[in-house]
Scaffold this motif. Structure first.
Motif, PDB file in Angstrom:
ATOM      1  N   PRO A 245       9.765  11.130  48.052  1.00  0.00           N
ATOM      2  CA  PRO A 245      10.267  11.698  49.313  1.00  0.00           C
ATOM      3  C   PRO A 245       9.153  11.886  50.338  1.00  0.00           C
ATOM      4  O   PRO A 245       7.998  12.146  49.999  1.00  0.00           O
ATOM      5  CB  PRO A 245      10.850  13.045  48.877  1.00  0.00           C
ATOM      6  N   GLN A 248      10.890  11.728  57.465  1.00  0.00           N
ATOM      7  CA  GLN A 248      11.588  10.513  57.866  1.00  0.00           C
ATOM      8  C   GLN A 248      10.762   9.688  58.841  1.00  0.00           C
ATOM      9  O   GLN A 248      10.348  10.156  59.896  1.00  0.00           O
ATOM     10  CB  GLN A 248      12.936  10.849  58.499  1.00  0.00           C
ATOM     11  N   ARG A 249      10.558   8.431  58.464  1.00  0.00           N
ATOM     12  CA  ARG A 249       9.845   7.493  59.330  1.00  0.00           C
ATOM     13  C   ARG A 249      10.646   6.215  59.561  1.00  0.00           C
ATOM     14  O   ARG A 249      10.223   5.360  60.344  1.00  0.00           O
ATOM     15  CB  ARG A 249       8.478   7.155  58.711  1.00  0.00           C
ATOM     16  N   HIS A 251      14.474   5.102  60.680  1.00  0.00           N
ATOM     17  CA  HIS A 251      15.625   5.776  61.283  1.00  0.00           C
ATOM     18  C   HIS A 251      16.907   4.953  61.274  1.00  0.00           C
ATOM     19  O   HIS A 251      17.985   5.483  61.523  1.00  0.00           O
ATOM     20  CB  HIS A 251      15.280   6.172  62.719  1.00  0.00           C
ATOM     21  N   GLU A 277      15.385   1.422  54.357  1.00  0.00           N
ATOM     22  CA  GLU A 277      16.124   2.517  54.983  1.00  0.00           C
ATOM     23  C   GLU A 277      15.813   3.831  54.289  1.00  0.00           C
ATOM     24  O   GLU A 277      15.417   3.861  53.120  1.00  0.00           O
ATOM     25  CB  GLU A 277      17.630   2.255  54.943  1.00  0.00           C
ATOM     26  N   SER A 278      15.993   4.921  55.016  1.00  0.00           N
ATOM     27  CA  SER A 278      15.765   6.264  54.479  1.00  0.00           C
ATOM     28  C   SER A 278      17.071   6.837  53.956  1.00  0.00           C
ATOM     29  O   SER A 278      18.166   6.428  54.355  1.00  0.00           O
ATOM     30  CB  SER A 278      15.218   7.187  55.565  1.00  0.00           C
ATOM     31  N   THR A 279      16.939   7.808  53.050  1.00  0.00           N
ATOM     32  CA  THR A 279      18.090   8.549  52.568  1.00  0.00           C
ATOM     33  C   THR A 279      17.986   9.994  53.046  1.00  0.00           C
ATOM     34  O   THR A 279      16.928  10.438  53.503  1.00  0.00           O
ATOM     35  CB  THR A 279      18.156   8.550  51.035  1.00  0.00           C
ATOM     36  N   GLY A 282      15.135  12.063  51.662  1.00  0.00           N
ATOM     37  CA  GLY A 282      13.755  11.819  52.054  1.00  0.00           C
ATOM     38  C   GLY A 282      13.125  10.601  51.427  1.00  0.00           C
ATOM     39  O   GLY A 282      12.018  10.212  51.813  1.00  0.00           O
ATOM     40  N   THR A 283      13.790   9.993  50.454  1.00  0.00           N
ATOM     41  CA  THR A 283      13.248   8.772  49.868  1.00  0.00           C
ATOM     42  C   THR A 283      13.510   7.590  50.790  1.00  0.00           C
ATOM     43  O   THR A 283      14.340   7.652  51.697  1.00  0.00           O
ATOM     44  CB  THR A 283      13.877   8.492  48.495  1.00  0.00           C
ATOM     45  N   VAL A 284      12.788   6.515  50.554  1.00  0.00           N
ATOM     46  CA  VAL A 284      13.025   5.260  51.250  1.00  0.00           C
ATOM     47  C   VAL A 284      13.474   4.236  50.220  1.00  0.00           C
ATOM     48  O   VAL A 284      12.826   4.077  49.170  1.00  0.00           O
ATOM     49  CB  VAL A 284      11.766   4.761  51.987  1.00  0.00           C
ATOM     50  N   THR A 321       2.435   4.190  50.336  1.00  0.00           N
ATOM     51  CA  THR A 321       3.510   5.039  49.826  1.00  0.00           C
ATOM     52  C   THR A 321       3.729   4.776  48.345  1.00  0.00           C
ATOM     53  O   THR A 321       3.704   3.627  47.894  1.00  0.00           O
ATOM     54  CB  THR A 321       4.818   4.762  50.602  1.00  0.00           C
TER      55      THR A 321
END
Length: 425
Positions: A245, A248-249, A251, A277-279, A282-284, A321
């Motif tokens: 997590p 958010q980067r 969107h 994409e983000s969830t 907070g994860t991508v 990341t």
């Protein structure tokens, strides 16, 4: 007749598969007053529906029948999310319907030209597709790679949490009277004296039904075979990476221009494209991959490496990341890239709702509505003919079956008769 499922009571319709498509079919039928029993050999929403990203997309579909179905279904999801929330109440988890929009980006002039051509056709079909320059793309997504020349913004693209959405559809179907039985495997078909399919045999006993809908995702080919029929669904494996997590980067749902080509490819070899994409947690999520390796569920490091490199090319910050896990699943692939929604051409009483590949979540509401309309004689929201099981692109693939390959199918009278068994491709 005596049945061992659903307390010995017959059903108007048996739906085989408790994933998102089967759940949508069950809800549409049950709310129309039909007695529905849903059967799944595993837990509900535990297979394909649990191993995707919950995409509701029009951006990855060219003009044609799949896009037509997607546009109808996208509108249905907007209404359906509110209906489910009102019906199930605040104690039921949200389906997390999020109209985040999609952004397709490219880093070459030829890629940009091809994307513009695709977007023009999509706009003519009713899609909101807004061309953006590289600078405009970075206004939407500040962390994009500097090499991005431009792209297309798709405001209609959205997302739901696929497991919760499936469970919500099933909960709504139960409220309308449907019965959901998990841990029950379909082993064969019941035939009437006229050869019509009049139910199923299962690991828990026999269940009579006026119709059987196969919505078993990539396992639909095997279920069809057991019932004495044929449908050319094959598994296509996909893998997703999940980061730790973070703030958010990302969107939108962002992917590179190769994604559309990958979805339309018929190749069995590994194909990857960047999908990021983000969830809400907070994860991508990082995808995507496609490969035809049967039901082999062994992860391959090279697939993960391919996906990671492509994602970093779009969002360089991802190189720093951490990835905390990956998961893979099997999508129901059809050779002509269209789902099968409708009656089997050779076995009365058998219906299909399968073959959506990676678009099952997005197409589920419209699919359920089409199945219910066909079974109940109502007017469909979209022309059902392109999705028919006897369409020319599938009829050409149908194998000839000799008497030696015929299946043994139990008759409702208790005797047995021969029924043609399709040879799986």
């Amino acid at each position: 007749m005596s049945t061992g499922v659903s307390g010995g009571a017959a059903a108007d319709v048996v739906v085989v598969g408790a994933g998102i498509v089967g759940a949508a079919c069950a809800r549409a039928l049950a709310r129309a007053g039909t007695r529905v029993t849903v059967l799944d050999r595993g837990a509900a929403a535990s297979a394909t529906s649990a191993h995707g990203e919950g995409n509701l997309l029009v951006s990855d579909k060219g003009p044609g029948p799949e896009l037509d179905l997607a546009l109808v279904s996208l509108r249905r999801w907007t209404v359906l999310a509110g209906e489910l929330a009102d019906e199930l109440g605040p104690r039921f988890p949200s389906v997390e319907h999020e109209p985040k929009g999609g952004l397709v980006v490219v880093a070459s002039e030829p890629g940009l030209a091809g994307l513009r051509e695709l977007a023009a056709g999509q706009r003519a079909a009713g899609v909101e597709a807004v061309e953006v320059t590289g600078e405009q793309a970075r206004e939407l997504e500040p962390d994009l790679a500097p090499g991005v020349l431009g792209g297309v913004h798709y405001p209609q693209d959205a997302q739901v949490q696929p497991v919760v959405a499936t469970e919500a559809l099933l909960a709504s179907a139960r409220r309308a009277g449907a019965v959901v039985r998990t841990g029950v495997e379909v082993t064969g078909g019941l035939r009437g004296a006229d050869g019509r399919l009049v139910g199923v045999t299962t690991s828990a006993g026999d269940l009579a039904a006026g119709a059987v809908v196969v919505a078993a995702g990539p396992w639909s080919g095997e279920v069809a075979r057991r019932l004495g029929a044929w449908v050319p669904v094959r598994p296509r494996r996909g893998t997703v990476l999940v980061t730790t997590p973070m703030s958010q980067r990302v969107h939108h749902k962002v992917y590179d221009g190769d994604y559309f080509a990958a979805t339309q490819s018929a190749g069995a070899e590994l194909q990857t494209s960047a999908v990021v994409e983000s969830t809400r947690g907070g994860t991508v999520l990082i995808g995507s991959s496609r490969e035809q390796v049967g039901f082999d569920d062994r992860p391959r490091a090279e697939v993960l490496a391919h996906m990671a490199r492509r994602a970093v090319a779009v969002f360089p910050f991802l190189a720093q990341t951490n990835v905390m896990r990956s998961y893979l699943g099997f999508r129901p692939y059809m050779p002509d890239h269209l789902p099968v929604i409708g009656a089997d051409p050779e076995l009365p009483g058998l219906w299909f709702a399968t073959g959506h590949e990676g678009a099952g979540v997005g197409l589920a509401p419209a699919t359920g509505d089409l199945v219910a309309a066909a079974l109940l004689g109502a007017d469909p929201a979209v022309d059902p003919r392109p999705y028919a099981a006897d369409r020319p692109t599938l009829s050409a693939l149908r194998p000839d079956v000799s008497d030696a390959q015929a299946a043994q199918v139990t008759c409702a009278s208790g005797t047995t008769e021969k029924a043609h068994e399709g040879v799986r491709p």
